[in-house]
Design an enzyme around this catalytic site. Structure first.
Site, PDB file in Angstrom:
ATOM      1  N   HIS A   1      13.203 -23.673   4.443  1.00 46.67           N
ATOM      2  CA  HIS A   1      11.998 -23.916   3.649  1.00 46.67           C
ATOM      3  C   HIS A   1      10.955 -22.822   3.823  1.00 46.67           C
ATOM      4  O   HIS A   1       9.946 -22.795   3.121  1.00 46.67           O
ATOM      5  CB  HIS A   1      11.396 -25.281   4.036  1.00 46.67           C
ATOM      6  CG  HIS A   1      10.383 -25.788   3.074  1.00 46.67           C
ATOM      7  ND1 HIS A   1       9.055 -25.971   3.402  1.00 46.67           N
ATOM      8  CD2 HIS A   1      10.495 -26.142   1.770  1.00 46.67           C
ATOM      9  CE1 HIS A   1       8.394 -26.434   2.354  1.00 46.67           C
ATOM     10  NE2 HIS A   1       9.229 -26.544   1.346  1.00 46.67           N
TER      11      HIS A   1
ATOM     12  N   LYS B   1       9.029 -19.227   3.639  1.00 45.21           N
ATOM     13  CA  LYS B   1       8.880 -18.176   2.625  1.00 45.21           C
ATOM     14  C   LYS B   1       8.358 -16.933   3.327  1.00 45.21           C
ATOM     15  O   LYS B   1       7.169 -16.841   3.666  1.00 45.21           O
ATOM     16  CB  LYS B   1       7.911 -18.587   1.520  1.00 45.21           C
ATOM     17  CG  LYS B   1       8.398 -19.765   0.661  1.00 45.21           C
ATOM     18  CD  LYS B   1       8.009 -21.094   1.224  1.00 45.21           C
ATOM     19  CE  LYS B   1       8.494 -22.235   0.352  1.00 45.21           C
ATOM     20  NZ  LYS B   1       8.232 -23.548   0.978  1.00 45.21           N
TER      21      LYS B   1
ATOM     22  N   ASP C   1       9.950  -2.799   5.442  1.00 47.00           N
ATOM     23  CA  ASP C   1       9.996  -1.631   6.332  1.00 47.00           C
ATOM     24  C   ASP C   1       9.534  -1.939   7.755  1.00 47.00           C
ATOM     25  O   ASP C   1       9.089  -1.047   8.478  1.00 47.00           O
ATOM     26  CB  ASP C   1       9.137  -0.489   5.770  1.00 47.00           C
ATOM     27  CG  ASP C   1       9.741   0.137   4.518  1.00 47.00           C
ATOM     28  OD1 ASP C   1      10.932  -0.132   4.245  1.00 47.00           O
ATOM     29  OD2 ASP C   1       9.033   0.887   3.826  1.00 47.00           O
TER      30      ASP C   1
ATOM     31  N   HIS D   1       0.545 -27.425  -3.652  1.00 47.82           N
ATOM     32  CA  HIS D   1       1.702 -26.986  -2.872  1.00 47.82           C
ATOM     33  C   HIS D   1       1.282 -26.315  -1.571  1.00 47.82           C
ATOM     34  O   HIS D   1       2.116 -25.820  -0.809  1.00 47.82           O
ATOM     35  CB  HIS D   1       2.567 -26.030  -3.708  1.00 47.82           C
ATOM     36  CG  HIS D   1       3.955 -25.877  -3.199  1.00 47.82           C
ATOM     37  ND1 HIS D   1       4.386 -24.753  -2.518  1.00 47.82           N
ATOM     38  CD2 HIS D   1       5.021 -26.714  -3.249  1.00 47.82           C
ATOM     39  CE1 HIS D   1       5.662 -24.901  -2.187  1.00 47.82           C
ATOM     40  NE2 HIS D   1       6.062 -26.077  -2.606  1.00 47.82           N
TER      41      HIS D   1
ATOM     42  N   LYS E   1       0.022 -25.480   2.237  1.00 53.85           N
ATOM     43  CA  LYS E   1       0.250 -25.968   3.594  1.00 53.85           C
ATOM     44  C   LYS E   1      -0.662 -25.153   4.510  1.00 53.85           C
ATOM     45  O   LYS E   1      -0.220 -24.268   5.255  1.00 53.85           O
ATOM     46  CB  LYS E   1       1.709 -25.778   4.022  1.00 53.85           C
ATOM     47  CG  LYS E   1       2.734 -26.433   3.087  1.00 53.85           C
ATOM     48  CD  LYS E   1       3.307 -25.410   2.152  1.00 53.85           C
ATOM     49  CE  LYS E   1       4.534 -25.883   1.393  1.00 53.85           C
ATOM     50  NZ  LYS E   1       4.422 -27.090   0.663  1.00 53.85           N
TER      51      LYS E   1
ATOM     52  N   ASP F   1     -13.286 -25.494  12.329  1.00 54.56           N
ATOM     53  CA  ASP F   1     -14.489 -24.874  12.915  1.00 54.56           C
ATOM     54  C   ASP F   1     -14.648 -23.420  12.479  1.00 54.56           C
ATOM     55  O   ASP F   1     -14.809 -22.510  13.319  1.00 54.56           O
ATOM     56  CB  ASP F   1     -14.438 -24.961  14.444  1.00 54.56           C
ATOM     57  CG  ASP F   1     -14.633 -26.389  14.957  1.00 54.56           C
ATOM     58  OD1 ASP F   1     -14.983 -27.267  14.143  1.00 54.56           O
ATOM     59  OD2 ASP F   1     -14.412 -26.616  16.159  1.00 54.56           O
TER      60      ASP F   1
END
Length: 408
Positions: free
Chosen positions: A117, A119, A124, A313, A315, A320
């Site tokens: 899951h 991404k 380089d 979508h 996450k 603070d």
């Protein structure tokens, strides 16, 4: 009960916040077009509709000029690419692996519930992209078609020492998948030589790079071997140390008992806790199983806002932002059992006031201009049919966890 320690953030990083594919894809394509040695790329969904084609073309351009391009896609999120795109990638020289293809029994086998899951993209060995954004046009959904407004999602572009950590993790997964394939085709010796040459080139590129002053950041993995609970521990530790404010935006929010307690305890000691969650129906299980959690959090004083214009979508979280110890995270991990117990996930944690303030400003804007606040009274009076569906979904989620042998 004290929260176990997590890896300490290291200084010397440059981290740029990217919102949606409108900011992410141009930065990603520019880095790919500047690549000279290798591109490592992992994604759950690889969809070439609309602006997703720009990323596919950038990978093909890089491979065509001799850059080593490794692409790993998930067997559920991506499935079978259209033949014209698959042929184009292969003919250009892109080397592609599919993580855990479903096979004839599909998701009937619990071991297939462990998905890739995260991404990630490393170019380089010098720049990392990490977040929740798939190769998927923000105005397109494979199940719902054209969207009237873009998804709300984030990624980061990172330079600094943690790029090497991400690259190593991706390289290990690539060669694990490659070894399984080559063992069946009796080409292990050739694969090992290829691996040694690639690692030698990458080491030289990294050795030439020098880290300077910059932000403190850390790369967090979640897998089923050494890093089973690292991301959740990082969340709980940061929430436990919060003094003023906690803001979390999460697409599929079904926190376990420990994380729920952390949020309630924070609200109980006067910290303002705000959650920006999915407001549109996307999947039965994730949508309805999240609602039974609302009651206890609302009763504890936690504010819940549901994102309305399109699919949420994101996450991400920020804690603070204006305090002495600002904390922010951007990544692929939802706060639900699939992400925290089964899937391979990756998050970047940043301890920098400027970065935290920028992320906070974007989340506050989304809550104020695109969120609907959940009122405790209205939540308690929701129709019995809705409550029944919520309980069914929550029960199915618990049953699925029991099948996998996990406790949450």
């Amino acid at each position: 009960m004290p929260v176990p320690p997590v890896r300490r953030p290291r200084p010397g990083h440059q981290v740029t916040l990217l919102q949606g594919t409108a900011e992410y894809f141009p930065a990603l394509v520019a880095a790919m077009d500047a690549a000279v040695s290798d591109i490592q790329f992992e994604t759950y969904i690889f969809d070439c509709t609309g602006s997703g084609a720009e990323v596919a073309h950038a990978l093909m351009r890089a491979a065509g000029r001799g850059v080593r391009v490794h692409l790993v896609v998930d067997g559920v999120g991506t499935g079978q690419l259209p033949p014209e795109w698959q042929q184009g990638l292969v003919q250009a020289g892109v080397r592609m692996q599919v993580y855990s293809p479903l096979g004839p029994l599909g998701l009937l086998l619990p071991r297939r519930w462990r998905r890739l899951h995260r991404k990630l993209c490393v170019v380089d060995g010098r720049v990392l992209f990490c977040g929740g954004i798939n190769v998927l046009d923000d105005f397109h959904d494979p199940h719902h078609g054209r969207l009237e407004a873009p998804r709300l999602d984030f990624a980061v572009q990172v330079q600094g020492s943690l790029v090497a950590q991400a690259s190593d993790a991706m390289e290990q997964l690539w060669w694990r998948l490659k070894a399984g394939q080559d063992a069946r085709q009796r080409r292990l010796a050739l694969a090992l030589a290829d691996w040694r040459a690639a690692r030698s080139a990458k080491f030289k590129a990294r050795h030439a790079e020098r880290a300077g002053r910059g932000m403190r950041a850390v790369f967090l993995l979640r897998d089923n071997v050494r890093h089973r609970s690292r991301i959740e521990r990082a969340y709980r530790r940061a929430i436990a140390r919060a003094r003023h404010e906690v803001i979390i935006a999460n697409a599929y929010f079904i926190p376990g008992a420990k994380l729920r307690r952390a949020l309630k305890h924070a609200a109980g000691r006067g910290v303002r806790v705000q959650l920006l969650l999915q407001g549109r129906y996307e999947y039965f299980m994730q949508y309805h199983a999240a609602r039974p959690v609302y009651g206890a959090l609302l009763a504890a004083g936690v504010e819940i806002h549901e994102y309305a214009p399109s699919f949420l979508h994101a996450k991400v979280a920020v804690i603070d932002a204006d305090g002495a110890r600002p904390w922010a995270t951007v990544g692929s991990s939802n706060l639900d059992p699939l992400s925290l117990l089964l899937a391979r996930e990756a998050n970047v944690v940043v301890k920098d006031r400027v970065f935290a303030r920028e992320l906070r400003a974007r989340l506050v804007h989304a809550m104020e201009h695109a969120g609907r606040r959940v009122e405790p009274g209205l939540y308690a009076r929701r129709p019995w049919r809705m409550r029944l569906l919520d309980r069914i979904a929550f029960g199915c989620m618990r049953a699925a966890l029991w099948v996998t042998g996990n406790r949450y």
